[in-house]
Design a protein around this motif. Structure first.
Motif, PDB file in Angstrom:
ATOM      1  N   GLU A   1       0.834  -1.185   0.000  1.00 52.32           N
ATOM      2  CA  GLU A   1       0.000   0.000   0.000  1.00 52.32           C
ATOM      3  C   GLU A   1       0.876   1.245   0.000  1.00 52.32           C
ATOM      4  O   GLU A   1       2.032   1.190   0.434  1.00 52.32           O
ATOM      5  CB  GLU A   1      -0.881   0.028   1.251  1.00 52.32           C
ATOM      6  CG  GLU A   1      -2.022  -0.960   1.228  1.00 52.32           C
ATOM      7  CD  GLU A   1      -2.926  -0.753   2.417  1.00 52.32           C
ATOM      8  OE1 GLU A   1      -3.726   0.184   2.393  1.00 52.32           O
ATOM      9  OE2 GLU A   1      -2.817  -1.540   3.372  1.00 52.32           O
TER      10      GLU A   1
ATOM     11  N   PHE B   1     -16.991   2.017   1.089  1.00 51.03           N
ATOM     12  CA  PHE B   1     -17.080   2.401   2.509  1.00 51.03           C
ATOM     13  C   PHE B   1     -15.859   3.185   2.953  1.00 51.03           C
ATOM     14  O   PHE B   1     -15.438   3.125   4.096  1.00 51.03           O
ATOM     15  CB  PHE B   1     -17.295   1.164   3.397  1.00 51.03           C
ATOM     16  CG  PHE B   1     -16.429  -0.024   3.063  1.00 51.03           C
ATOM     17  CD1 PHE B   1     -15.197  -0.194   3.660  1.00 51.03           C
ATOM     18  CD2 PHE B   1     -16.858  -0.979   2.148  1.00 51.03           C
ATOM     19  CE1 PHE B   1     -14.400  -1.298   3.367  1.00 51.03           C
ATOM     20  CE2 PHE B   1     -16.071  -2.084   1.834  1.00 51.03           C
ATOM     21  CZ  PHE B   1     -14.832  -2.245   2.453  1.00 51.03           C
TER      22      PHE B   1
ATOM     23  N   VAL C   1     -12.364  -2.821  -0.400  1.00 53.43           N
ATOM     24  CA  VAL C   1     -12.378  -4.183  -0.930  1.00 53.43           C
ATOM     25  C   VAL C   1     -13.316  -5.041  -0.085  1.00 53.43           C
ATOM     26  O   VAL C   1     -13.189  -5.079   1.144  1.00 53.43           O
ATOM     27  CB  VAL C   1     -10.963  -4.791  -0.934  1.00 53.43           C
ATOM     28  CG1 VAL C   1     -10.983  -6.167  -1.596  1.00 53.43           C
ATOM     29  CG2 VAL C   1      -9.981  -3.867  -1.651  1.00 53.43           C
ATOM     30  N   SER C   2     -14.261  -5.698  -0.762  1.00 48.48           N
ATOM     31  CA  SER C   2     -15.194  -6.563  -0.026  1.00 48.48           C
ATOM     32  C   SER C   2     -15.532  -7.774  -0.872  1.00 48.48           C
ATOM     33  O   SER C   2     -15.089  -7.904  -2.011  1.00 48.48           O
ATOM     34  CB  SER C   2     -16.470  -5.789   0.343  1.00 48.48           C
ATOM     35  OG  SER C   2     -17.265  -5.570  -0.806  1.00 48.48           O
TER      36      SER C   2
ATOM     37  N   PRO D   1     -11.098  -8.206   3.941  1.00 50.24           N
ATOM     38  CA  PRO D   1     -11.795  -7.043   3.391  1.00 50.24           C
ATOM     39  C   PRO D   1     -11.427  -5.787   4.172  1.00 50.24           C
ATOM     40  O   PRO D   1     -11.061  -5.864   5.342  1.00 50.24           O
ATOM     41  CB  PRO D   1     -13.275  -7.401   3.585  1.00 50.24           C
ATOM     42  CG  PRO D   1     -13.305  -8.401   4.691  1.00 50.24           C
ATOM     43  CD  PRO D   1     -12.014  -9.157   4.593  1.00 50.24           C
ATOM     44  N   GLY D   2     -11.517  -4.648   3.535  1.00 50.83           N
ATOM     45  CA  GLY D   2     -11.200  -3.393   4.219  1.00 50.83           C
ATOM     46  C   GLY D   2     -10.809  -2.327   3.209  1.00 50.83           C
ATOM     47  O   GLY D   2     -10.846  -2.548   1.991  1.00 50.83           O
ATOM     48  N   ASN D   3     -10.458  -1.159   3.728  1.00 46.33           N
ATOM     49  CA  ASN D   3     -10.016  -0.064   2.865  1.00 46.33           C
ATOM     50  C   ASN D   3      -8.513  -0.145   2.627  1.00 46.33           C
ATOM     51  O   ASN D   3      -7.739  -0.253   3.576  1.00 46.33           O
ATOM     52  CB  ASN D   3     -10.369   1.280   3.495  1.00 46.33           C
ATOM     53  CG  ASN D   3     -11.836   1.623   3.323  1.00 46.33           C
ATOM     54  OD1 ASN D   3     -12.394   1.440   2.242  1.00 46.33           O
ATOM     55  ND2 ASN D   3     -12.475   2.106   4.374  1.00 46.33           N
ATOM     56  N   TYR D   4      -8.125  -0.079   1.374  1.00 45.66           N
ATOM     57  CA  TYR D   4      -6.716  -0.134   0.987  1.00 45.66           C
ATOM     58  C   TYR D   4      -6.379   1.093   0.150  1.00 45.66           C
ATOM     59  O   TYR D   4      -7.056   1.375  -0.840  1.00 45.66           O
ATOM     60  CB  TYR D   4      -6.425  -1.404   0.172  1.00 45.66           C
ATOM     61  CG  TYR D   4      -6.525  -2.670   0.988  1.00 45.66           C
ATOM     62  CD1 TYR D   4      -5.399  -3.234   1.579  1.00 45.66           C
ATOM     63  CD2 TYR D   4      -7.762  -3.283   1.198  1.00 45.66           C
ATOM     64  CE1 TYR D   4      -5.490  -4.381   2.343  1.00 45.66           C
ATOM     65  CE2 TYR D   4      -7.860  -4.429   1.967  1.00 45.66           C
ATOM     66  CZ  TYR D   4      -6.726  -4.978   2.542  1.00 45.66           C
ATOM     67  OH  TYR D   4      -6.821  -6.111   3.309  1.00 45.66           O
TER      68      TYR D   4
END
Lengths: 443, 190
Positions: free
Chosen positions: A3, A90, A247-248, A254-257
């Motif tokens: 990231e 999200f 990402v889901s 899953p989560g925000n990247y």
């Protein structure tokens, strides 16, 4: 590939949602840097960064900023679109929850650059905790002189910021519908050029109005602190900077990247721990409105505005949904159509009627009663909505269905021929009630 | 300016309304926030008197306020259960067990989607994307979000709500989410 965190770098630092910790991690340095410049120089810095709107359309941010009147009376409004409702997205929710000061600071910088004295953050009604965090941040910023009158001693700069809470309507994420809703009306869109004025000319209450997405504003403090050239050095030439992807779906983590624009699509899946529960079947890379990409078309695709477009899809809002090979694409499209039928505001006929017809035809197919001509009927409805609706909701309702059929037509044909799913053991949900009978109204 | 009117707004509610109206150049802008206040003051929904009171206080026609209120899904035009349960079945949640959660809830509560239990405790609906897809399946109860709900643990959620006197808005905390779903909830990486 890892990231590259600019916005999210400090998201897990304890207390970063408060002003002291935020300041000790470089917070409000961007606002101080901005106030040391002429207003036009701030806009030029944003121009040099190449920042493009992160809400979905990717429009160059500086052009909007530059469009507000630079002389004469300054009754300008500055709006932040925090009505995050695009299925699969999200990021704005997390930004407001964990880094509310970054958004406040970005808005204060934009307010200075555009001579805006009044600001509203339009927060989605469901985001109670995010709104609470933002309210606290606004109060703290006010007390420390970052908002209010004569900000940081600047005699010519006053900016008040308030929260306006939405009440359940996807359509209000569309900027002109958001303006209607802010003025206390039903959340329906207004005419845009060439038929109506740009918001920067005449927006809310007839005043010049600037609207940007939460993530767009959150980029601004970093650009002013480190310079536009620094920001533009990340990402690709035409899609500079970083972008947060939500990402889901069928992934391990899953989560925000946050990654550099231009990162290969498959690397984002790897970052999220890879596909679980089966092999990769498809990706929807930019929220429910963008065309679905089958697995075989994912290789070589880069996550930037141009790369996604070349692959036949869009970067959109960065709502990146991953589906494994146990996923029934027809059922997924049925649910997508249900969403748009429910959320169509009802103002214009192609969208109001078309989204309901698509939803009903897909209900019929997944009930096992589809006809072979239904598949082309769906494509025909898509053509009749796309480009013919008042606002982009209609387009957004047609693109995913069209791409679903183009890429997975054999699955639709299987449903029609056999009255059942091509996925062994998949039973479509039987709903006790379908979408609202009258779009835009309550059941 | 907030006009006087018959109705149920408390003094605190009126003070808040007066403050909110001052943020907007005209009273029309305050219709949405005023409806939110009214929904709280009238016990979680908007009967005709609530709409009439908002209209009177803001000096707008009741028909206009009713038209606005009925557009938005979060204004309850009819009474809901004390715990209003909304299950997201949109794309990600729908692929990760949301429909099984609904089946189980219908069983547990003895009602179908769109209905309220006879004792008025629970009502159940399907929700569009709640934008917390990282914690699918997501369930919203009033103003609280619960993540990582599945057919196996949703009974725990119901027990928890049943025993809870507190149906007033409680803001989400990770603690609440994790108590329901160890491991998965609030599944923010890193």
């Amino acid at each position: 590939m890892a990231e590259l965190q600019v916005l999210l770098q400090h998201r897990n630092v304890p207390g970063i949602d408060g002003i002291d910790v935020y300041e000790s991690h470089g917070g409000y340095a961007g606002l101080r840097a901005a106030l040391g410049k002429e207003r036009q120089a701030v806009i030029d810095e944003v121009k040099a960064s190449g920042l493009r709107g992160r809400g979905g359309a990717g429009f160059p941010t500086w052009i909007k900023w530059n469009g507000l009147p630079k002389s004469g009376p300054a009754q300008h409004y500055l709006l932040c679109n925090a009505d995050e409702g695009e299925p699969g997205t999200f990021k704005d929710r997390e930004l407001l929850l964990k880094l509310p000061h970054m958004v406040v600071e970005g808005m204060a910088i934009a307010a200075y650059a555009t001579r805006s004295a009044n600001g509203f953050v339009y927060v989605r009604g469901e985001f109670v905790e995010s709104a609470t965090q933002l309210r606290r941040a606004i109060d703290q910023a006010h007390r420390r002189g970052y908002l209010g009158r004569n900000i940081l001693g600047h005699s010519d700069f006053c900016f008040d910021l308030h929260i306006h809470t939405g009440a359940g309507s996807y359509e209000c994420g569309e900027e002109t519908a958001l303006m209607s809703s802010l003025m206390g009306e039903r959340g329906q869109p207004r005419l845009k050029p060439p038929h109506g004025p740009l918001p920067v000319v005449s927006g809310v209450w007839g005043s010049p109005t600037l609207i940007n997405n939460v993530e767009t504003y959150a980029c601004v403090p970093h650009i002013l602190t480190h310079g536009g050239a620094w920001y533009a050095a990340m990402g690709t030439q035409r899609s500079p900077g970083t972008k947060i992807f939500s990402v889901s779906g069928h992934v391990a983590r899953p989560g925000n990247y946050e990654i550099e624009l231009g990162t290969p699509l498959t690397e984002l899946i790897d970052l999220a721990g890879g596909v679980v529960g089966g092999a990769l079947k498809a990706v929807i890379p930019g929220g429910s409105s963008v065309p679905i990409l089958p697995a075989e078309k994912c290789a070589g695709v880069t996550l930037d505005y141009e790369g996604c477009q070349a692959a036949g899809t869009m970067l959109g809002s960065g709502g990146f949904m991953v589906f494994n090979d146990k996923t029934d694409i027809v059922a997924l499209m049925r649910r997508t159509a249900q969403f748009y039928a429910h959320e169509s505001c009802g103002k214009c006929t192609p969208c109001r009627e078309g989204t309901r017809w698509m939803s009903r035809v897909l209900d019929r197919i997944t009930a096992g009663a589809g006809r072979m001509e239904d598949i082309d009927l769906l494509l025909s409805i898509c053509d009749q909505i796309d480009g013919r609706s008042y606002c982009p909701l209609g387009d957004a309702a047609s693109w995913p269905i069209r791409a679903g059929i183009r890429n997975f037509r054999h699955e639709f044909e299987h449903w029609v021929r056999h009255g059942s799913s091509p996925i062994p053991g998949f039973v479509p949900p039987v709903r006790s009630h379908g979408p609202s009978p009258v779009p835009g109204r309550q059941e | 300016m907030v006009a006087s009117s018959a109705g149920r707004f408390s003094e605190a509610g009126l003070a808040q309304l007066t403050e909110i109206v001052s943020h907007y150049p005209d009273a029309g802008g305050a219709i949405l926030p005023a409806l939110w206040l009214a929904q709280r003051e009238y016990g979680g929904w908007l009967p005709a008197e609530a709409v009439a009171e908002v209209a009177a206080r803001l000096g707008r026609p009741a028909s206009e306020v009713q038209g606005v209120a009925s557009f938005y899904t979060m204004y309850n035009m009819q009474q809901r259960g004390r715990h209003h349960i909304e299950v997201c079945t949109c794309l990600t949640c729908g692929c990760l067990g949301a429909y099984e959660v609904i089946d189980r809830l219908e069983q547990l509560l003895g009602i179908h989607l769109g209905q309220t239990t006879p004792d008025g405790e629970f009502s159940l609906t399907e929700a569009e994307c709640l934008n917390y897809c990282e914690a699918a399946t997501v369930v919203q109860v009033g103003e609280r979000y619960f993540g990582g709900v599945n057919a196996g643990n949703v009974a725990d959620l119901i027990d928890r709500l049943r025993g809870s006197d507190d149906c007033t808005p409680v803001s989400l905390s990770n603690a609440i989410v994790e108590a329901i779903v160890p491991g998965r909830a609030g599944a923010t990486h890193g």
